[in-house]
Design an enzyme around this catalytic site. Structure first.
Site, PDB file in Angstrom:
ATOM      1  CG  ASP A   1      23.531  24.794   2.551  1.00 32.01           C
ATOM      2  OD1 ASP A   1      24.625  24.689   1.978  1.00 32.01           O
ATOM      3  OD2 ASP A   1      23.199  25.817   3.200  1.00 32.01           O
ATOM      4  CB  SER A   2      25.914  22.724  -2.359  1.00 30.26           C
ATOM      5  OG  SER A   2      26.313  21.456  -1.866  1.00 30.26           O
TER       6      SER A   2
ATOM      7  CD  GLU B   1      26.836  28.789   5.050  1.00 31.45           C
ATOM      8  OE1 GLU B   1      26.521  30.001   4.984  1.00 31.45           O
ATOM      9  OE2 GLU B   1      26.655  27.989   4.122  1.00 31.45           O
TER      10      GLU B   1
ATOM     11  CD  GLU C   1      31.957  28.272  -0.050  1.00 28.32           C
ATOM     12  OE1 GLU C   1      31.459  27.683   0.919  1.00 28.32           O
ATOM     13  OE2 GLU C   1      31.388  28.360  -1.153  1.00 28.32           O
TER      14      GLU C   1
HETATM   15  O1  KIV Z   1      26.892  23.070   0.954  1.00 26.33           O
HETATM   16  C1  KIV Z   1      28.039  22.735   0.615  1.00 26.33           C
HETATM   17  O2  KIV Z   1      28.245  21.919  -0.296  1.00 26.33           O
HETATM   18  C2  KIV Z   1      29.153  23.322   1.322  1.00 26.33           C
HETATM   19  C3  KIV Z   1      30.515  23.110   0.760  1.00 26.33           C
HETATM   20  C4  KIV Z   1      30.658  23.832  -0.514  1.00 26.33           C
HETATM   21  C5  KIV Z   1      31.582  23.452   1.709  1.00 26.33           C
HETATM   22  O3  KIV Z   1      28.963  23.968   2.294  1.00 26.33           O
END
Ligand code: KIV
Length: 272
Positions: free
Chosen positions: A51-52, A122, A189
């Site tokens: 979701d980044s 998460e 993380e």
């Molecule tokens: O959304 C993401 O890219 C992530 C990674 C940074 C682990 O959760």
């Protein structure tokens, strides 16, 4: 386009077995079809449709505005590349927190509508029942502990976790609870290295670190960070392997100049 390597698919079982074999696991984020192909050719063990995407593709400040529809579209594009790497769809904010039923329905959509082979969500011990229920429905789940970005406001910013005894204890207990719930791996993380090492030794499933030191079973980084495509900020743990922003800017500058000077297109680049 580079020819694709014939690799055997990295199934969830193979992913987990890598820990027992002492083989380090390399994970990268991917959000589109072509990048997925490049990263698969590079030998990535898993492609996380994170979701980044909200930050590194859509320019948002955090991941909160990312929706299921966005995640399904990006996951579908990555899965369409048919990578040997395991495809992990990241469950966005509020797609699993409200209830077990919401979580199961949305996890199922990643598989049935987007072609994901697994999902990630998460949270610590409080998320164990959610993971258990999704796994019971036949969907492999990866956990995510530490500075979990969807809870950034609760942490008061992107702060390193595990520095106090209470935080360390919570993370350790959470890792064990996630493993018992059936998670096949856990992202750690932004966490103090010693805590990540302790967790890695305490559980049988792989830990995948991002800013969690070198003793995790594997590492994950955001593709736009390592290629220099995301230039808003660079966390300490990011290693930049390329500067694609400059490459793109240079190519675009040359194109603009060629058009303005009449140098593009030539007769060879035209049809008679
Ligand atoms: O959304 C993401 O890219 C992530 C990674 C940074 C682990 O959760």
């Amino acid at each position: 386009m580079a020819e694709r390597t014939a690799r055997k698919p990295v199934t969830v079982t193979k992913f987990v077995d890598k820990k027992a074999k002492g083989e380090k696991i390399a994970v990268l984020t991917a959000y589109d079809y072509f990048t997925a192909r490049f990263l698969d050719n590079a030998g990535a063990d898993a492609l996380l449709v994170g979701d980044s995407v909200g930050m590194v593709v859509y320019g948002e400040k955090n991941t909160h505005s990312v929706t299921m529809e966005m995640m399904l579209a990006h996951t579908r594009a990555v899965a369409k590349a048919d990578p040997a790497a395991l495809v992990i769809g990241d469950m966005p904010y509020m797609s699993y927190q409200p209830s077990l039923k919401t979580a199961v329905i949305n996890a199922g959509r990643f598989v049935s509508e987007a072609g994901a082979e697994s999902v990630k969500l998460e949270g610590g011990i409080e998320m164990a029942p959610t993971i258990k229920r999704i796994v019971e429905c036949g969907i492999p789940v990866m956990g995510h502990l530490g500075m979990t970005p969807q809870s950034v406001h609760r942490f008061g910013g992107a702060r390193v976790q595990g520095r106090t005894d209470a935080s360390r204890q919570y993370l350790l207990e959470s890792a064990q609870a996630l493993q018992e719930a059936g998670a096949f791996g856990i992202v750690l993380e932004l966490m103090q290295s010693d805590t990540a090492t302790e967790i890695t030794k305490a559980i049988a499933i792989p830990t995948i670190g991002i800013g969690a030191g070198k003793h995790c079973d594997g590492q994950v980084l955001v593709i736009n960070d390592i290629t220099g495509m995301y230039d808003i900020f660079q966390p300490k743990f990011v290693r930049r392997y390329a500067d694609l922003a400059s490459v793109i800017e240079k190519a675009a500058t040359e194109f603009v100049a060629d058009v303005k000077s009449g140098g593009y297109p030539t007769d060879d680049e035209s049809f008679s």
